[in-house]
Design an enzyme around this catalytic site. Structure first.
Site, PDB file in Angstrom:
ATOM      1  N   ARG A 151      -9.764   2.054   8.655  1.00 13.13           N
ATOM      2  CA  ARG A 151     -10.735   2.934   7.996  1.00 13.13           C
ATOM      3  C   ARG A 151     -12.126   2.380   8.244  1.00 13.13           C
ATOM      4  O   ARG A 151     -12.783   2.774   9.199  1.00 13.13           O
ATOM      5  CB  ARG A 151     -10.404   3.072   6.501  1.00 13.13           C
ATOM      6  CG  ARG A 151     -11.149   4.201   5.789  1.00 13.13           C
ATOM      7  CD  ARG A 151     -10.704   4.309   4.348  1.00 13.13           C
ATOM      8  NE  ARG A 151     -10.968   3.098   3.597  1.00 13.13           N
ATOM      9  CZ  ARG A 151     -12.071   2.863   2.891  1.00 13.13           C
ATOM     10  NH1 ARG A 151     -13.009   3.783   2.810  1.00 13.13           N
ATOM     11  NH2 ARG A 151     -12.235   1.713   2.241  1.00 13.13           N
TER      12      ARG A 151
ATOM     13  N   HIS B 102       6.515  -5.892   2.609  1.00 14.74           N
ATOM     14  CA  HIS B 102       5.682  -5.685   1.419  1.00 14.74           C
ATOM     15  C   HIS B 102       6.488  -6.004   0.147  1.00 14.74           C
ATOM     16  O   HIS B 102       6.005  -5.775  -0.962  1.00 14.74           O
ATOM     17  CB  HIS B 102       5.235  -4.219   1.322  1.00 14.74           C
ATOM     18  CG  HIS B 102       4.118  -3.837   2.253  1.00 14.74           C
ATOM     19  ND1 HIS B 102       3.059  -4.656   2.544  1.00 14.74           N
ATOM     20  CD2 HIS B 102       3.889  -2.670   2.933  1.00 14.74           C
ATOM     21  CE1 HIS B 102       2.226  -4.030   3.375  1.00 14.74           C
ATOM     22  NE2 HIS B 102       2.713  -2.831   3.632  1.00 14.74           N
TER      23      HIS B 102
END
Ligand code: PAP
Length: 312
Positions: A277, A119
């Site tokens: 999710r 990241h």
């Protein structure tokens, strides 16, 4: 290292009931453990020219891209009934630069396994990655859905129900650039500018495009990584099978991703299910007020307008 991190400017997130602290280093905000991982990687990581980096801002499609990259690279060894992806979280299939340095060194020694994820902002990447001309696959996602995804991920990690974690505060903080690996726009701009200077090193992917046209995007990824599909493979439906194996529906319904744990460091583990999710495009519409939309659209125009990258 811990001492050094503690001297950096700090921000404690009140919307998370002060249970999450970020540290600013090289103009980027990070949770302590990721900042330590960054510095260690900068000090000691030696890239191999054949390494392929999967780079992303958090909550932009990393889990999906890791699964696809793993399935592409290992397809001669495993099929959809034997893939380790059936029993292992994608994050545990591909090493993460800020955390898995030892594993990467072992991979370099023992086998040819190119993908490594990170990241880190482009300007924070260890020098040897750029000096070795390693390939970089960058995935980005519209900022509004990233904010919603980030909000739920963090509040679930610290176990706060929505009513105790005000979304408006999380939103404002994100818009000030204060989030793990924030500012979001600087992350994208860093890679985008570098890709204009060295286009052969980069494959730019957009989460939303991957959803609308997975076949051509998966072929692009395979080709770019040096694992192109043969005509016979395409005819045999290998591309479609990889897409199915790595789809949100398949991965999120696997037992390992419903009940397993992902070890972040010796004492910290995250539930695998938090990486899955609902994977909906435009879920932000359920959270943003008109005022928020106006504010963020202005911010996006201000920061990204000149790039032509559409992030709304
Ligand atoms: P990370 O940075 O913590 O690894 P990352 O994987 O980049 O997170 O992003 C998580 C988002 O990708 C989640 O989005 P949501 O909160 O809007 O739902 C997650 O649901 C989504 N996601 C996970 N796996 C897949 C998949 N196989 N296909 C599409 N989206 C996925």
């Amino acid at each position: 290292m811990e001492e050094m991190v503690k001297t950096c400017p700090q921000h404690t997130c009140s919307w998370l009931k002060n249970m999450f602290t970020l540290y600013k280093h090289e103009e980027v905000w990070n949770h302590q453990q990721f900042l330590e991982g960054k510095i260690l990687a900068q000090q000691s990581f030696k890239a191999h020219p054949s390494d392929v980096f999967i780079c992303s801002f958090p909550k932009s499609g990393t889990t999906w891209l890791k699964a696809l990259a793993f399935a592409i690279v290992t397809r001669a060894k495993f099929d959809q009934s034997s893939s380790p992806l059936l029993t292992t979280l994608p994050h545990d299939c591909i090493p993460f630069l800020e955390k898995d340095l030892e594993q990467i060194v072992e991979n370099h020694k023992n086998s040819h396994f190119p993908p490594i994820s990170t990241h880190l902002h482009y300007n924070s990447l260890p020098q040897s990655i750029l000096a070795s001309n390693c390939k970089i696959v960058y995935i980005h996602r519209n900022m509004k859905d990233v904010i919603v995804s980030y909000y739920h991920f963090l509040r679930k990690i610290v176990k706060l129900p929505m009513e105790d974690a005000p979304f408006e505060e999380a939103f404002d903080e994100f818009c000030q650039g204060v989030s793990n690996y924030g500012p979001h726009w600087d992350h994208i701009l860093g890679y985008w500018k570098a890709s204009l200077e060295r286009p052969e090193m980069f494959l730019f992917l957009k989460y939303e495009d991957m959803k609308t046209d997975p076949i051509s995007n998966v072929k692009r990824i395979a080709e770019f990584m040096g694992y192109p599909f043969t005509i016979d493979e395409e005819k045999a439906g290998v591309v479609e099978r990889i897409i199915k194996l790595c789809s949100f529906e398949s991965l999120s319904n696997l037992e390992v991703n419903k009940s397993g744990m992902h070890r972040v460091e010796e004492t910290i583990a995250i539930e695998n299910r938090l990486f899955f999710r609902n994977a909906k495009d435009g879920d932000w519409k359920n959270y943003f007020s008109d005022e928020m939309i106006e504010k963020i659209d202005k911010l996006i125009d201000e920061k990204m307008g000149a790039t032509g990258l559409v992030l709304k």
